[in-house]
Design a protein around this motif. Structure first.
Motif, PDB file in Angstrom:
ATOM      1  N   GLU A  79       2.072  -0.907  -1.016  1.00 43.77           N
ATOM      2  CA  GLU A  79       0.735  -1.347  -1.597  1.00 43.77           C
ATOM      3  C   GLU A  79       0.590  -2.446  -2.135  1.00 43.77           C
ATOM      4  O   GLU A  79      -0.532  -3.198  -1.982  1.00 43.77           O
ATOM      5  N   GLU A  80       1.467  -2.861  -2.840  1.00 43.08           N
ATOM      6  CA  GLU A  80       1.540  -4.058  -3.681  1.00 43.08           C
ATOM      7  C   GLU A  80       2.038  -5.361  -2.866  1.00 43.08           C
ATOM      8  O   GLU A  80       1.341  -6.537  -3.216  1.00 43.08           O
ATOM      9  N   TYR A  81       2.472  -5.355  -1.936  1.00 43.42           N
ATOM     10  CA  TYR A  81       3.026  -6.456  -1.282  1.00 43.42           C
ATOM     11  C   TYR A  81       3.336  -6.276   0.110  1.00 43.42           C
ATOM     12  O   TYR A  81       3.838  -4.727   0.728  1.00 43.42           O
ATOM     13  N   ARG A  82       3.675  -7.178   0.951  1.00 40.81           N
ATOM     14  CA  ARG A  82       4.282  -7.234   2.513  1.00 40.81           C
ATOM     15  C   ARG A  82       5.313  -8.003   2.415  1.00 40.81           C
ATOM     16  O   ARG A  82       5.066  -9.316   1.994  1.00 40.81           O
ATOM     17  N   LEU A  83       6.552  -7.892   2.704  1.00 40.91           N
ATOM     18  CA  LEU A  83       7.696  -8.627   3.059  1.00 40.91           C
ATOM     19  C   LEU A  83       7.882  -8.914   4.309  1.00 40.91           C
ATOM     20  O   LEU A  83       8.088  -8.044   5.281  1.00 40.91           O
ATOM     21  N   SER A  84       8.026 -10.277   4.599  1.00 42.93           N
ATOM     22  CA  SER A  84       8.472 -10.726   6.159  1.00 42.93           C
ATOM     23  C   SER A  84       9.544 -11.435   5.782  1.00 42.93           C
ATOM     24  O   SER A  84       9.682 -12.646   5.201  1.00 42.93           O
ATOM     25  N   ALA A  85      10.908 -11.156   6.599  1.00 42.59           N
ATOM     26  CA  ALA A  85      12.024 -11.949   6.444  1.00 42.59           C
ATOM     27  C   ALA A  85      12.914 -11.936   7.603  1.00 42.59           C
ATOM     28  O   ALA A  85      12.992 -11.052   8.445  1.00 42.59           O
ATOM     29  N   LYS A  86      14.029 -12.713   7.573  1.00 37.86           N
ATOM     30  CA  LYS A  86      15.180 -12.626   8.477  1.00 37.86           C
ATOM     31  C   LYS A  86      16.588 -12.928   7.861  1.00 37.86           C
ATOM     32  O   LYS A  86      16.431 -13.925   7.120  1.00 37.86           O
ATOM     33  N   THR A  87      17.433 -12.356   8.073  1.00 34.69           N
ATOM     34  CA  THR A  87      18.718 -12.816   7.814  1.00 34.69           C
ATOM     35  C   THR A  87      19.341 -13.781   8.882  1.00 34.69           C
ATOM     36  O   THR A  87      19.063 -13.581  10.098  1.00 34.69           O
ATOM     37  N   TYR A 113      18.936 -15.636   3.742  1.00 33.95           N
ATOM     38  CA  TYR A 113      17.866 -14.647   4.040  1.00 33.95           C
ATOM     39  C   TYR A 113      16.428 -15.310   3.627  1.00 33.95           C
ATOM     40  O   TYR A 113      16.500 -15.980   2.390  1.00 33.95           O
ATOM     41  N   VAL A 114      15.619 -15.558   4.548  1.00 34.27           N
ATOM     42  CA  VAL A 114      14.446 -16.361   4.296  1.00 34.27           C
ATOM     43  C   VAL A 114      13.304 -15.663   4.648  1.00 34.27           C
ATOM     44  O   VAL A 114      13.305 -14.591   5.603  1.00 34.27           O
ATOM     45  N   GLY A 115      12.061 -15.879   4.214  1.00 31.99           N
ATOM     46  CA  GLY A 115      10.768 -15.318   4.462  1.00 31.99           C
ATOM     47  C   GLY A 115       9.797 -15.578   3.569  1.00 31.99           C
ATOM     48  O   GLY A 115       9.803 -16.514   2.930  1.00 31.99           O
ATOM     49  N   TYR A 116       8.877 -14.597   3.451  1.00 35.33           N
ATOM     50  CA  TYR A 116       7.762 -14.809   2.445  1.00 35.33           C
ATOM     51  C   TYR A 116       7.461 -13.413   2.204  1.00 35.33           C
ATOM     52  O   TYR A 116       7.693 -12.463   2.998  1.00 35.33           O
ATOM     53  N   LEU A 117       6.766 -13.401   0.853  1.00 32.29           N
ATOM     54  CA  LEU A 117       6.373 -12.150   0.407  1.00 32.29           C
ATOM     55  C   LEU A 117       4.751 -12.349   0.128  1.00 32.29           C
ATOM     56  O   LEU A 117       4.404 -13.204  -0.784  1.00 32.29           O
ATOM     57  N   GLU A 118       3.901 -11.357   0.600  1.00 34.48           N
ATOM     58  CA  GLU A 118       2.370 -11.753   0.518  1.00 34.48           C
ATOM     59  C   GLU A 118       1.794 -10.666  -0.453  1.00 34.48           C
ATOM     60  O   GLU A 118       2.280  -9.434  -0.160  1.00 34.48           O
ATOM     61  N   LYS A 119       1.183 -11.308  -1.469  1.00 32.55           N
ATOM     62  CA  LYS A 119       0.450 -10.405  -2.441  1.00 32.55           C
ATOM     63  C   LYS A 119      -1.050 -10.870  -2.391  1.00 32.55           C
ATOM     64  O   LYS A 119      -1.281 -11.796  -2.046  1.00 32.55           O
ATOM     65  N   ASP A 120      -1.657  -9.888  -3.219  1.00 34.53           N
ATOM     66  CA  ASP A 120      -3.089 -10.357  -3.650  1.00 34.53           C
ATOM     67  C   ASP A 120      -3.271 -11.885  -4.103  1.00 34.53           C
ATOM     68  O   ASP A 120      -4.144 -12.666  -3.973  1.00 34.53           O
ATOM     69  N   SER A 152      11.936  -9.403  -8.650  1.00 34.22           N
ATOM     70  CA  SER A 152      11.523  -8.371 -10.013  1.00 34.22           C
ATOM     71  C   SER A 152      11.606  -9.278 -11.305  1.00 34.22           C
ATOM     72  O   SER A 152      10.711  -8.990 -12.210  1.00 34.22           O
ATOM     73  N   VAL A 153      12.803  -9.879 -11.234  1.00 35.03           N
ATOM     74  CA  VAL A 153      12.987 -10.764 -12.631  1.00 35.03           C
ATOM     75  C   VAL A 153      11.703 -11.578 -12.808  1.00 35.03           C
ATOM     76  O   VAL A 153      11.423 -11.825 -14.130  1.00 35.03           O
ATOM     77  N   LEU A 154      11.294 -12.386 -11.764  1.00 36.86           N
ATOM     78  CA  LEU A 154      10.386 -13.275 -11.896  1.00 36.86           C
ATOM     79  C   LEU A 154       9.217 -12.719 -12.233  1.00 36.86           C
ATOM     80  O   LEU A 154       7.696 -13.244 -12.294  1.00 36.86           O
ATOM     81  N   GLY A 155       8.826 -11.494 -12.014  1.00 34.04           N
ATOM     82  CA  GLY A 155       7.508 -10.695 -12.214  1.00 34.04           C
ATOM     83  C   GLY A 155       6.924 -10.623 -10.766  1.00 34.04           C
ATOM     84  O   GLY A 155       5.480 -10.362 -10.878  1.00 34.04           O
ATOM     85  N   VAL A 156       7.378 -11.200  -9.943  1.00 35.51           N
ATOM     86  CA  VAL A 156       6.528 -11.291  -8.443  1.00 35.51           C
ATOM     87  C   VAL A 156       6.224  -9.806  -8.034  1.00 35.51           C
ATOM     88  O   VAL A 156       5.241  -9.540  -7.698  1.00 35.51           O
ATOM     89  N   ILE A 157       7.187  -8.885  -8.266  1.00 35.75           N
ATOM     90  CA  ILE A 157       7.195  -7.343  -7.810  1.00 35.75           C
ATOM     91  C   ILE A 157       7.528  -6.631  -8.938  1.00 35.75           C
ATOM     92  O   ILE A 157       8.619  -7.255  -9.900  1.00 35.75           O
ATOM     93  N   ARG A 158       7.209  -5.151  -9.077  1.00 35.74           N
ATOM     94  CA  ARG A 158       7.669  -4.284  -9.907  1.00 35.74           C
ATOM     95  C   ARG A 158       8.800  -3.403  -9.305  1.00 35.74           C
ATOM     96  O   ARG A 158       8.558  -3.095  -8.202  1.00 35.74           O
TER      97      ARG A 158
END
Length: 193
Positions: A124-132, A145-152, A186-192
């Motif tokens: 609900e909080e985010y969508r993670l798109s990535a590739k190892t 490990y590269v990608g992007y995390l989408e949030k509002d 999590s440490v950066l506060g981007v996700i909980r």
């Protein structure tokens, strides 16, 4: 994305396993493109590279401005795994942004399908798109490990490059890269958590 753009595969393509021993038991089965992507199934990627061919691979890598890839007839199905090919973290971010913003010199459909295949987690909080990814250089293995995390609140592009303590990657190493990246967010506060 190159395989999709050139039409050598579709999302429905099934890659057959012929019963040969593979590096990881999870690779020892038939699979489609999505599963091969999620499992980083090297034999499937090698088959796609052979279907694409050396000249087309060189041309698309050049069009993508994707690092310094050393691709020739002898290594066209392993150039990303070992040898002298190189890409920086900043080049990876640049490429991911171009893919996300649909600014790469391929069809919108190839980019859309690639982005769909990359989705690893939807909450609900985010969508993670990535590739190892893993490559060997100078006798050591390195894990990406590269990608992007989408949030509002926006899109967060990321690149993680790690070297296993033993110098050799394992399936656990793949999971550790993902876990570490999640902890950083999590440490950066981007996700909980």
């Amino acid at each position: 994305m190159i395989a999709l753009e050139t039409g050598v595969v579709t999302p429905e393509t099934i890659f057959r396993w012929e019963g040969e021993k593979r590096t990881f038991p999870v690779w020892e089965k038939d699979m489609d493109l999505q599963e091969a992507f999620n499992l980083s199934c090297v034999p499937v990627y090698q088959e796609m590279a052979r279907r694409i061919g050396t000249k087309r691979m060189q041309e698309y890598i050049r069009l993508f401005n994707y690092g310094e890839m050393d691709i020739d007839e002898q290594n066209h199905d392993i150039f990303w795994l070992e040898g002298t090919s190189a890409i920086t973290m900043f080049q990876q971010i640049w490429f991911l942004r171009k893919l996300y913003q649909e600014e790469l010199p391929v069809s919108q459909e190839a980019m859309r399908l690639t982005r769909e295949i990359m989705v690893q987690e939807e909450k609900e909080e985010y969508r993670l798109s990535a590739k190892t990814g893993t490559n060997r250089y100078d006798g050591k293995e390195y894990g990406w490990y590269v990608g992007y995390l989408e949030k509002d609140s926006g899109v967060y592009f990321f690149v993680l490059l790690a070297e296993p303590d033993t110098g050799e990657a394992s399936r656990d190493f793949v999971n550790l890269r993902k876990t570490l990246c999640g902890e950083i967010f999590s440490v950066l506060g981007v996700i909980r958590e």
